[in-house]
Enzyme design. Structure first.
Site, PDB file in Angstrom:
ATOM      1  N   GLY A 339     -25.274 -27.324  47.498  1.00 12.49           N
ATOM      2  CA  GLY A 339     -24.213 -28.301  47.708  1.00 12.49           C
ATOM      3  C   GLY A 339     -23.006 -27.652  48.362  1.00 12.49           C
ATOM      4  N   GLY A 341     -18.493 -28.072  48.616  1.00  7.78           N
ATOM      5  CA  GLY A 341     -17.250 -28.715  48.213  1.00  7.78           C
ATOM      6  C   GLY A 341     -16.110 -28.275  49.104  1.00  7.78           C
ATOM      7  N   GLY A 342     -14.896 -28.606  48.678  1.00  8.86           N
ATOM      8  CA  GLY A 342     -13.742 -28.295  49.492  1.00  8.86           C
ATOM      9  C   GLY A 342     -13.466 -26.810  49.610  1.00  8.86           C
ATOM     10  N   GLY A 344     -16.002 -24.226  49.070  1.00  2.60           N
ATOM     11  CA  GLY A 344     -17.101 -23.340  49.417  1.00  2.60           C
ATOM     12  C   GLY A 344     -18.456 -24.019  49.356  1.00  2.60           C
ATOM     13  N   LYS A 360     -21.626 -19.382  44.622  1.00  2.33           N
ATOM     14  CA  LYS A 360     -20.627 -20.174  45.344  1.00  2.33           C
ATOM     15  C   LYS A 360     -19.899 -19.258  46.315  1.00  2.33           C
ATOM     16  CE  LYS A 360     -16.599 -23.131  44.448  1.00  2.33           C
ATOM     17  NZ  LYS A 360     -15.731 -23.637  43.365  1.00  2.33           N
ATOM     18  N   ASP A 460      -9.485 -31.436  37.566  1.00  6.18           N
ATOM     19  CA  ASP A 460     -10.425 -31.991  38.554  1.00  6.18           C
ATOM     20  C   ASP A 460     -11.691 -32.484  37.868  1.00  6.18           C
ATOM     21  OD1 ASP A 460     -10.975 -32.805  41.101  1.00  6.18           O
ATOM     22  OD2 ASP A 460     -11.769 -30.888  41.791  1.00  6.18           O
TER      23      ASP A 460
END
Length: 649
Positions: A339, A341-342, A344, A360, A460
């Site tokens: 996946g 994200g913002g 990495g 990550k 978050d």
């Protein structure tokens, strides 16, 4: 005179000369300046606590870190206990056999006799140790159990006499029943030859682990002293009488001779005056590239120093420090992407012991080290079944990465977001599973707020950051926006709004509503609960194709509230097929609406949320109507507010 070419020329000469020596110093091998001072510093064995005659790879107390190896730091308490950090846990070191490369460890008594416990499942993944084969068995300890449960091997908790705990071995675990009502369950290792008539006795006797030391043998055989590079702790160094090598002392003299020749040649090149003109021409042709390179180097060094200073301030961390080549090996050159994200991209990997991990890799464009520091500072202080485990990290130039335990079912988001027509690739979770995920996430968030020595505010909480293991047990992840504060502090200060639009508490971006606190996480959790019930992504509010009008279009929970207020049992939950499922959906809706109260003081704590989720629907009061569900602004103005807020994140 201001336009006279001489000052400009002198400036150019100084710049060129400085650049020459700058690049020349980079080109020289680091170990050229690293002579044999470390040889004498690391040559004598030392003692730590009750353990004596210790040498590489161990270090600690007054022993320099370059005399040992990452993951082998010992903490010394006079002539009493010797401890070591392995994973997220601290162990007593009972003995070390450096000939057989084994060590006996034991859990401190204070860590396992408390309810809830200060320990989690004991794992050596990500550490340099592994269990010694055929000498260790796992026992399961059930904590925080109701007094009504009876069974073998029970004991009272030191800090709560109203609770009890049980422990069973593998065979007994197959016959165990009723323990699903206990609050915590952890597995701990014990030696196979120790009777289990006493948990204290079994754990105090400890268990054996082994480690490898392949680099050191050749070094010692050649008369050297083993250690690690003073500038890069992940690199082995052999300290010799006449210098330092990365293998053994037989090559030391040859290498020093070659370095001397390189130095003489370079200095002669400079002295003849040939080097500077050539260098000047090269710099003039590539001055923009060189300047960008220097700026990047300086910026990276500054951020690296910031991170290294932070790591040193944390004391011994139970984390493995990996090189970038280690990450490439464990991920098969970043072959399987899990996946993005913002901050990495996450890849699937595997450690040498076969344990699967998630790596990550932080974006190189993100030069600020705050994400990395937040993650390590917060998650390294946690140990809970509903919080993801951080195993290690990598800092190598602009490359920064974090290594976590692998969660086979990915994030909650893919299970609750509306699927495209005909997409059957993702299973649909049952309502009971969603309910258990809601309770597990609440337990994890409650632990972050009051179960650690330092309160951790996540900032978050959303389905994307709730990961699920093979049994769909939830774990909170992604602490890049987290803030730490003492338990005495209820209100904290933040410089910028943080979080994901649709889940952010109103006080985070509108200070007139109230102070930012742990109640801000409660709001995000509430929005996530309502999304789990309705399948309507909070970040999709106001998107094209949404049904409804006016404020309902921009605040979907309002529709749920109106149905509850009207006494309807149908709260708009998707896929409900029975009364039991409808009760779960209604309960999650009511709790979610309590959590998203606009005024922070009106929201429950996560402890209260856990009680509400366990209570019956009939015992729950209908929450007040969140007044921000009816904005006075027009839809276009409200959309502008959301867009403006999103641009500040």
């Amino acid at each position: 005179m201001d336009n006279h070419p001489i000052p400009s020329l002198l400036k150019s000469i100084v710049t060129i000369t400085s650049s020459f020596f700058f690049f020349f110093s980079i080109a020289l091998p680091q170990s050229y300046a690293q002579e044999n001072n470390a040889y004498s510093a690391c040559s004598q064995p030392y003692s730590c606590g009750s353990v004596t005659n210790i040498s590489y790879p161990f270090w600690g107390q007054n022993r320099e870190s370059f005399c040992g190896k990452s993951g082998f730091q010992l903490m010394c308490q006079n002539h009493l206990n010797t401890t070591i950090q392995v994973g997220s846990q601290t162990f007593n070191v009972l003995q070390i056999d450096q000939t057989g490369f084994t060590m006996r460890l034991a859990l401190p008594e204070s860590s396992y006799n408390l309810c809830p416990p200060n320990i989690s499942n004991t794992s050596l993944s990500g550490s340099p140790f592994s269990f010694l084969p055929n000498t260790v068995q796992n026992i399961t300890v059930f904590y925080d159990c109701p007094l009504q449960i009876s069974g073998i091997n029970s004991f009272k908790c030191q800090n709560n006499s109203s609770k009890q705990a049980f422990y069973v071995n593998g065979a007994q675990l197959q016959r165990a029943s009723g323990f699903d009502r206990c609050g915590y369950r952890v597995q701990v290792p014990v030696s196979v030859d120790i009777p289990l008539d006493s948990l204290k006795n079994a754990l105090d006797k400890g268990f054996d682990v082994k480690y490898d030391d392949p680099d050191c043998e050749n070094c010692k055989a050649s008369g050297g002293i083993c250690g690690t590079n003073q500038n890069n702790s992940s690199t082995f160094s052999c300290y010799c009488h006449d210098g330092t090598t990365n293998s053994d002392c037989s090559a030391s003299r040859t290498k020093n001779s070659k370095r001397n020749k390189v130095m003489k040649l370079a200095l002669g090149f400079l002295a003849t005056g040939v080097g500077l003109p050539l260098l000047a021409v090269t710099i003039c042709k590539n001055k923009e590239k060189i300047w960008r390179f220097i700026k990047r180097k300086i910026g990276n060094k500054k951020e690296d120093r910031k991170i290294e200073t932070f790591l040193q301030s944390q004391g011994p961390l139970a984390l493995e420090r990996y090189s970038f080549s280690d990450l490439k090996k464990m991920t098969d050159s970043f072959k399987v992407k899990l996946g993005e994200g913002g901050y990495g991209v996450v890849y699937k990997g595997k450690l040498l012991d076969g344990c699967e991990v998630a790596v990550k890799l932080l974006h190189e464009a993100n030069e600020d080290s705050e994400e990395f520091i937040n993650e390590v500072a917060s998650i390294s202080k946690t140990s809970h079944v509903n919080v993801v485990t951080l195993l290690g990290f990598c800092i190598e130039g602009r490359r920064r990465a974090l290594v976590y335990e692998f969660m086979s079912n990915g994030s909650l988001e893919k299970f609750i977001s509306k699927k495209k027509p005909g997409d059957e690739s993702v299973a649909t979770l049952s309502w009971d599973t969603l309910y258990q995920i809601a309770k597990g996430t609440a337990r994890g968030l409650d632990y972050l707020h009051k179960g650690c020595n330092t309160r951790i505010l996540h900032f978050d909480i959303k389905p994307h950051n709730i990961l699920l293991d093979e049994k769909y047990h939830p774990k909170i992840s992604d602490f890049g926006l987290a803030k730490l504060n003492t338990k005495e502090e209820s209100i904290i200060s933040i410089s910028n709004a943080r979080g994901t639009i649709g889940y952010v508490a109103p006080e985070v971006w509108n200070k007139s509503i109230g102070g930012v606190s742990h109640k801000s996480d409660v709001y995000s959790y509430g929005m996530m609960l309502l999304e789990m019930v309705g399948g309507q992504k909070s970040t999709n509010i106001g998107s094209e194709g949404s049904s409804g009008s006016g404020s309902e279009l921009y605040f979907p929970p309002l529709m749920m509230y109106k149905k509850l207020e009207a006494g309807s049992d149908d709260v708009g939950a998707r896929g409900v097929t029975s009364d039991e499922e409808n009760e779960i959906a209604k309960k999650m809706t009511m709790v979610g609406l309590w959590c998203i109260q606009t005024i922070p003081a009106q929201r429950p704590t996560m402890s209260r949320v856990m009680e509400m989720l366990e209570a019956s629907v009939d015992s729950l009061e209908i929450p007040p109507k969140p007044f921000m569900s009816s904005p006075s602004t027009s839809p276009s103005e409200f959309s502008f507010i959301l867009t403006s807020f999103q641009s500040t994140l």
